[in-house]
Design an enzyme around this catalytic site. Structure first.
Site, PDB file in Angstrom:
ATOM      1  CG  HIS A  18      -1.993  -1.003   1.071  1.00  0.00           C
ATOM      2  ND1 HIS A  18      -2.499  -1.902   1.943  1.00  0.00           N
ATOM      3  CD2 HIS A  18      -2.396  -1.752  -0.095  1.00  0.00           C
ATOM      4  CE1 HIS A  18      -3.175  -2.582   1.633  1.00  0.00           C
ATOM      5  NE2 HIS A  18      -3.217  -2.767   0.380  1.00  0.00           N
ATOM      6  CG  HIS A  41      -7.109 -10.701  -7.445  1.00  0.00           C
ATOM      7  ND1 HIS A  41      -6.454 -10.165  -8.593  1.00  0.00           N
ATOM      8  CD2 HIS A  41      -7.123 -11.952  -7.421  1.00  0.00           C
ATOM      9  CE1 HIS A  41      -6.165 -11.490  -9.222  1.00  0.00           C
ATOM     10  NE2 HIS A  41      -6.899 -12.426  -8.704  1.00  0.00           N
ATOM     11  CB  SER A  99      -5.560  -1.943  -2.817  1.00  0.00           C
ATOM     12  OG  SER A  99      -6.531  -3.245  -3.065  1.00  0.00           O
ATOM     13  CD  GLU A 117     -13.035 -10.064  -3.875  1.00  0.00           C
ATOM     14  OE1 GLU A 117     -11.962  -9.466  -3.555  1.00  0.00           O
ATOM     15  OE2 GLU A 117     -13.248 -11.283  -3.667  1.00  0.00           O
ATOM     16  CG  ASP A 142     -10.687 -14.411 -13.491  1.00  0.00           C
ATOM     17  OD1 ASP A 142     -10.251 -14.728 -12.375  1.00  0.00           O
ATOM     18  OD2 ASP A 142     -10.172 -14.042 -14.538  1.00  0.00           O
ATOM     19  N   GLY A 143     -10.546 -11.191 -12.064  1.00  0.00           N
ATOM     20  CA  GLY A 143      -9.665 -10.153 -12.255  1.00  0.00           C
ATOM     21  C   GLY A 143      -8.946 -10.320 -13.619  1.00  0.00           C
ATOM     22  CG  ASP A 163      -2.917  -8.012  -3.639  1.00  0.00           C
ATOM     23  OD1 ASP A 163      -2.043  -8.910  -3.175  1.00  0.00           O
ATOM     24  OD2 ASP A 163      -3.586  -7.135  -2.627  1.00  0.00           O
TER      25      ASP A 163
END
Ligand SMILES: C[S@@+](CC[C@H](N)C(=O)[O-])C[C@H]1O[C@@H](n2cnc3c(N)ncnc32)[C@H](O)[C@@H]1O
Length: 283
Positions: A18, A41, A99, A117, A142-143, A163
């Site tokens: 971060h 994510h 994030s 997400e 799905d990312g 991530d």
């Protein structure tokens, strides 16, 4: 697959990820032109550090909580201050921002953010945590699919954070392939990849393959104690493709101070490596 980030929220790996996320967003905000942030994510957005999961793991105690209490951040003070301000704004030592909430603090009116997400409860929690914000879009997809569908963004400048939970054996491969595909479509994007460093050979192979995808990249590794069986994660990494030029210098100021302040035991160390493949144009 039941990864729950609330066990790890605010740990040393979150702090590094971060803090760098903020440095890159601040860099992007130096120009007037809007940027896009894509978080493949995203997670739940806000984590209760006094809740059952965080209290049980105790990971934040050796991470953000120790950093918030530190009296002297040394040479990293000014570089880390904006990240710490975002954490304090989210709820001081009780709630830790993931994030999406960290990034939200650094979006200007014309900047846009996309959050992917897959876990419905986490996506729902993220909606609540972000509140009404016309700049942010949350997709329960799905990312990697999201990254394929939404690159290049109309702004043509911005940052992608990848991530994943690394629960699947093939996660490194998926990250690599997603990056390779995204860079073909968006050569100028900045990509920030988080990774746990557990098996040296796997990480080295991944690092070689990923850093070779872009003309310039930065690979930061940070260890808070000598890794040992039965102990929590002790070593983490970040790879930044197309990093802002200033980021390497900033990393060399931030990492020594974090290593000094958040060491969990003997063996605390860091490395900052810059790679250049000038002939690689990605397009
Ligand atoms: C490490 S956490 C994310 C933490 C967040 N980026 C932060 O820094 O606060 C990983 C998240 O990815 C979600 N997830 C797992 N597989 C996914 C996928 N294929 N696409 C999108 N999200 C996924 C998990 O439910 C979890 O919330």
């Amino acid at each position: 697959m039941n990864y729950r980030h609330e066990f790890h929220a605010g740990n040393f790996a979150d702090v590094l990820k971060h803090a760098f996320l903020v440095r890159i967003l601040l860099y992007l905000a130096r120009k007037d032109k809007p940027f896009r942030f894509i978080d493949t994510h995203a997670g739940a957005g806000l984590y209760d550090l006094e809740g059952e999961a965080a209290s049980r793991s105790g990971e934040a105690r050796d991470g953000i909580l120790r950093l918030l209490e530190a009296e002297d951040l040394g040479a990293a003070r000014e570089l880390i201050a904006p990240y710490l301000a975002a954490v304090r704004a989210a709820g001081a030592a009780k709630l830790y921002p993931g994030s999406p909430l960290v990034a939200q603090k650094f979006l200007r009116p014309d900047d846009r953010a996309l959050f992917c997400e897959t876990l419905p409860e986490a996506a729902e929690a993220l909606r609540r945590a972000l509140g009404r914000d016309s700049r942010a879009k949350i997709l329960e997809i799905d990312g990697y699919q999201g990254l394929r569908a939404f690159t290049p963004p109309p702004e043509r400048r911005g940052l992608v954070l990848i991530d994943p939970p690394y629960e699947r054996r093939d996660e490194y491969e998926r990250v690599h392939d997603a990056l390779a595909a995204a860079l073909k479509k968006w050569a100028g994007g900045v990509f920030l990849v988080w990774l746990p460093v557990k098996e040296r050979e796997i990480v080295d192979a991944f690092g070689r393959a990923v850093t070779a995808l872009a003309p310039r990249s930065l690979f930061v590794e940070w260890q808070v104690e000598t890794p040992a069986p039965g102990r929590p994660l002790a070593r983490t990494g970040l790879i930044v493709l197309n990093p802002p030029f200033v980021l390497e210098k900033e990393a060399r100021l931030i990492l020594p101070e974090l290593t000094r302040l958040l060491a969990r035991g003997p063996g605390a160390e860091y490395s900052v490596r810059a790679f250049e493949y000038p002939n690689r144009t990605s397009k």
